[in-house]
Design a protein around this motif. Sequence first.
Motif, PDB file in Angstrom:
ATOM      1  N   LEU A 112     -21.898  -2.525   2.596  1.00 23.40           N
ATOM      2  CA  LEU A 112     -21.246  -2.414   3.860  1.00 23.40           C
ATOM      3  C   LEU A 112     -19.984  -3.200   4.174  1.00 23.40           C
ATOM      4  O   LEU A 112     -19.161  -2.690   4.692  1.00 23.40           O
ATOM      5  N   LEU A 113     -20.276  -4.605   3.712  1.00 27.31           N
ATOM      6  CA  LEU A 113     -19.288  -5.579   3.781  1.00 27.31           C
ATOM      7  C   LEU A 113     -18.072  -4.767   3.086  1.00 27.31           C
ATOM      8  O   LEU A 113     -16.691  -5.055   3.515  1.00 27.31           O
ATOM      9  N   GLN A 114     -17.999  -4.444   1.973  1.00 25.09           N
ATOM     10  CA  GLN A 114     -16.852  -3.745   1.085  1.00 25.09           C
ATOM     11  C   GLN A 114     -16.348  -2.731   1.801  1.00 25.09           C
ATOM     12  O   GLN A 114     -15.064  -2.596   1.930  1.00 25.09           O
ATOM     13  N   ARG A 115     -17.362  -1.652   2.457  1.00 24.10           N
ATOM     14  CA  ARG A 115     -16.518  -0.499   3.196  1.00 24.10           C
ATOM     15  C   ARG A 115     -16.046  -0.975   4.341  1.00 24.10           C
ATOM     16  O   ARG A 115     -14.621  -0.467   4.953  1.00 24.10           O
ATOM     17  N   ILE A 116     -16.444  -1.991   5.233  1.00 23.28           N
ATOM     18  CA  ILE A 116     -15.799  -2.797   6.415  1.00 23.28           C
ATOM     19  C   ILE A 116     -14.355  -3.129   5.846  1.00 23.28           C
ATOM     20  O   ILE A 116     -13.412  -2.900   6.585  1.00 23.28           O
ATOM     21  N   PHE A 117     -14.288  -4.131   4.956  1.00 25.98           N
ATOM     22  CA  PHE A 117     -13.049  -4.630   4.413  1.00 25.98           C
ATOM     23  C   PHE A 117     -12.233  -3.530   4.073  1.00 25.98           C
ATOM     24  O   PHE A 117     -11.121  -3.504   4.420  1.00 25.98           O
ATOM     25  N   GLY A 118     -12.593  -2.526   3.284  1.00 27.80           N
ATOM     26  CA  GLY A 118     -11.761  -1.439   2.732  1.00 27.80           C
ATOM     27  C   GLY A 118     -10.952  -0.641   4.021  1.00 27.80           C
ATOM     28  O   GLY A 118      -9.804  -0.252   4.165  1.00 27.80           O
TER      29      GLY A 118
END
Length: 121
Positions: free
Chosen positions: A102-108
């Motif tokens: 989820l963190l990677q998706r938010i950052f992306g």
Amino acid sequence: MSKETKSGWYYALVGAAAGFLNGLFGAGGGTVVVPLLEKSGLESKKAHATSIAVILPLSLVSALLYLRGITPPWGEAAALLPLGILGAVLGAKLLLKVDNRLLQRIFGGLILASAVRLWLR
């Protein structure tokens, strides 16, 4: 590329890119540091924490160079600080609880939104 070579040259280049972006834009090194640290095998949360740790010294150096002959609007800067600090504390606590995916998706999503915003200016 060996681990020893990568740890020396690779991180030196990532640091140089982060410093360059911070100096040029006043921020933005994290957009380089986080993905490259993740690519080097560092867990997402550790990559974000490392990027944040790098921000302070880079920002101080950039600020010292920017402030030569420039008087920033200190009142506006001071008005941002209290809630900015609160947001930093809440974000750091949330980082510990958010799933890496989820963190990677938010950052992306944040990177894409920033790119679109800049493109439409």
